[in-house]
Design a protein around this motif. Structure first.
Motif, PDB file in Angstrom:
ATOM      1  N   VAL A  32       0.841  -1.201   0.000  1.00 11.79           N
ATOM      2  CA  VAL A  32       0.000   0.000   0.000  1.00 11.79           C
ATOM      3  C   VAL A  32       0.876   1.252   0.000  1.00 11.79           C
ATOM      4  O   VAL A  32       1.785   1.385   0.817  1.00 11.79           O
ATOM      5  CB  VAL A  32      -0.931   0.006   1.225  1.00 11.79           C
ATOM      6  CG1 VAL A  32      -1.738   1.302   1.270  1.00 11.79           C
ATOM      7  CG2 VAL A  32      -1.859  -1.206   1.185  1.00 11.79           C
ATOM      8  N   LYS A  34       0.429   5.635  -1.084  1.00  8.53           N
ATOM      9  CA  LYS A  34      -0.258   6.799  -0.539  1.00  8.53           C
ATOM     10  C   LYS A  34      -1.265   7.364  -1.535  1.00  8.53           C
ATOM     11  O   LYS A  34      -1.267   7.013  -2.716  1.00  8.53           O
ATOM     12  CB  LYS A  34       0.757   7.877  -0.172  1.00  8.53           C
ATOM     13  CG  LYS A  34       1.672   7.503   0.980  1.00  8.53           C
ATOM     14  CD  LYS A  34       2.594   8.657   1.336  1.00  8.53           C
ATOM     15  CE  LYS A  34       3.485   8.308   2.525  1.00  8.53           C
ATOM     16  NZ  LYS A  34       4.386   9.426   2.893  1.00  8.53           N
ATOM     17  N   THR A  58      -3.608   7.873  -6.504  1.00  2.00           N
ATOM     18  CA  THR A  58      -3.110   6.844  -5.585  1.00  2.00           C
ATOM     19  C   THR A  58      -1.990   6.061  -6.260  1.00  2.00           C
ATOM     20  O   THR A  58      -1.962   5.926  -7.478  1.00  2.00           O
ATOM     21  CB  THR A  58      -4.227   5.871  -5.187  1.00  2.00           C
ATOM     22  OG1 THR A  58      -4.842   5.337  -6.370  1.00  2.00           O
ATOM     23  CG2 THR A  58      -5.290   6.568  -4.356  1.00  2.00           C
ATOM     24  N   ALA A 281      -5.094   2.667   0.245  1.00  2.03           N
ATOM     25  CA  ALA A 281      -4.369   3.934   0.426  1.00  2.03           C
ATOM     26  C   ALA A 281      -5.337   5.103   0.446  1.00  2.03           C
ATOM     27  O   ALA A 281      -5.192   6.039   1.246  1.00  2.03           O
ATOM     28  CB  ALA A 281      -3.344   4.108  -0.693  1.00  2.03           C
TER      29      ALA A 281
END
Length: 344
Positions: A32, A34, A58, A281
Motif C-alpha cells: 500500500v 499513498k 493513488t 491507500a
C-alpha cells in the motif's frame, strides 16, 4: 586466541546481518502506498487550486526485497511478492525509470487534451516522434539506440504519425539499410543498421518496441510537475483536476475524492494494477469516494486466470472484505466520473 575467536564470530555476525538486511533479491515487494492531492502538482494559467476538498491520485509502494524484508512481508496481508522480471521486463533500473517517466509524461499529455476538449478550449497535439521503449535482441540497432531515445526520421524521411513510420518500415525488404535520426538528451544523432524479420512474424522492422511521443499546445497553459511519480495510472485524476481548473468547475464540493485509471485523449478510462492496494491507500487518506475502471475481463485474461476480476470488482471486494469506509464508483470514461461528482 580466545579474543581472536570472539572477533571472528563478531565479524561473521556483522557479515551475516548485512546479508540479511542488504542483499537484494530478484523480487519486488508491492504494498500500500499513498493518496496525494493532485492540486499540489497542477497549475492552470499560473494559478493553483485552493478550493476545499481533494482530488487524489493513488499509487503503490514498490521496493526491492532483501531476505529480512521478504520474510516480514508475510505479516502484511496487502503486500505482494512479485518477481523482478515481471516488474522490469528484463530492463535495467535506468531503462525501467525512463519507461515509467514516459508513461507519466504521456498521462499528463492525455489529461491535458481531454480536459481542454471537455472545457471547449483550443488546443492541438504536436507529433514529436517515436519513443524507444525497448530494443529487441535481434535488432541491428542494439547498442546504438537506447531506451528513452526519440526517433524523428528514418532515411531522412519525417512522419507526422506513428502509423506513417510503421508503414514505411514494413515496406522495406529484410536487410535493407536504415538510417535512424534520433534525439538523446536534447541532441540530434544518427545510427545506421538494417531491417530484420520481426520475431514471430514474416514482417520487416528495425526491432524496437515503441510508443508515440506527442505534446499538447494550447493558449490555456497547464503545468503538471510530476517529478518522482511514474506510470500511467494517474491519468483519470489528473484529468479531473485539470478540467475542474480549466472550466472553473468545483467538482470536489469539499469532499476528499480518490481514484485511479489511465486516460486516453477520447476520455476512456483504462485498467491498472494494484487496485486493491490503491483503494486501501485512499481509505487511509480519508477519501470517501474512489473511482475504479470498470472494463470487462477479457477472454484471454480469464483463460490465463479463471479468478481474474475487473478493476472495479477487485476494489469493491477489498472494501467489503475489510469493511473500509469508502464508496467505490465504477467508471468507463471521464464523463461518468464528472457526472457522478456533479450530481452527488
Amino acid at each position: 586466541m580466545k579474543k581472536f575467536k570472539i572477533y571472528a564470530y563478531a565479524f561473521l555476525g556483522v557479515i551475516l546481518l548485512a546479508v540479511v538486511c542488504l542483499l537484494p533479491l530478484p523480487v519486488y515487494l508491492e504494498s500500500v502506498g499513498k493518496a496525494i492531492n493532485v492540486a499540489d502538482y497542477v497549475t492552470v494559467k499560473g494559478r493553483t487550486d485552493e478550493s476545499k476538498g481533494k482530488l487524489m491520485l493513488t499509487y503503490v509502494s514498490l521496493q526491492k526485497a532483501t531476505p529480512i524484508l521478504y520474510v516480514t512481508s508475510f505479516l502484511d496481508k496487502y503486500t505482494s511478492r512479485v518477481p523482478a522480471s515481471e516488474i522490469s521486463g528484463g530492463e535495467t533500473n535506468a531503462e525501467f525509470d525512463k519507461v515509467q517517466s514516459y508513461y507519466m509524461t504521456d498521462a499528463v499529455n492525455q489529461a491535458k487534451a481531454i480536459s481542454l476538449k471537455l472545457a471547449h478550449k483550443k488546443y492541438k497535439r504536436v507529433y514529436l516522434g517515436i519513443y524507444v521503449m525497448s530494443i529487441l535482441k535481434n535488432s541491428t540497432f542494439k547498442g546504438k539506440l537506447k531506451v528513452g531515445d526519440t526517433i524523428v526520421a528514418v532515411n531522412n524521411r519525417h512522419f507526422d504519425s506513428t502509423e506513417g513510420f510503421m508503414k514505411y518500415v514494413k515496406a522495406q525488404k529484410k536487410g535493407s539499410p536504415i538510417e535512424i535520426t534520433y534525439l538523446r538528451d536534447g541532441k540530434q544523432k544518427k545510427a545506421n543498421g538494417k531491417t530484420v524479420t520481426l520475431i514471430g512474424t514474416n514482417r520487416s522492422g528495425i526491432g524496437i518496441s515503441l510508443a508515440e511521443k506527442t505534446k499538447v499546445k494550447s493558449p490555456t497553459k497547464i503545468r503538471a510537475n510530476m517529478e518522482g511519480i511514474g506510470g500511467p495510472s494517474a491519468g483519470l485524476m489528473l484529468s479531473l483536476q485539470m478540467y475542474s481548473q480549466v472550466a472553473n468547475v468545483d467538482l470536489k464540493a469539499g469532499r476528499n475524492i480518490a481514484g485511479t485509471g489511465t486516460i486516453s485523449s477520447n476520455g476512456k478510462v483504462g485498467d491498472i494494477g494494484g487496485i486493491d492496494k490503491k483503494v486501501v491507500a485512499a481509505s487511509r487518506a480519508g477519501a470517501t469516494v474512489f473511482f475504479a475502471p470498470n472494463n470487462p475481463v477479457s477472454k484471454a485474461e480469464k483463460k490465463a486466470d479463471p479468478t481474474a476480476l475487473s478493476n472495479y470488482d477487485e476494489a469493491k471486494e477489498t472494501v467489503e472484505k475489510d469493511n473500509l469506509k469508502i464508496k467505490v464508483i465504477p467508471v468507463k470514461n471521464i464523463n461518468e466520473a464528472i457526472s457522478y461528482l456533479r450530481n452527488k
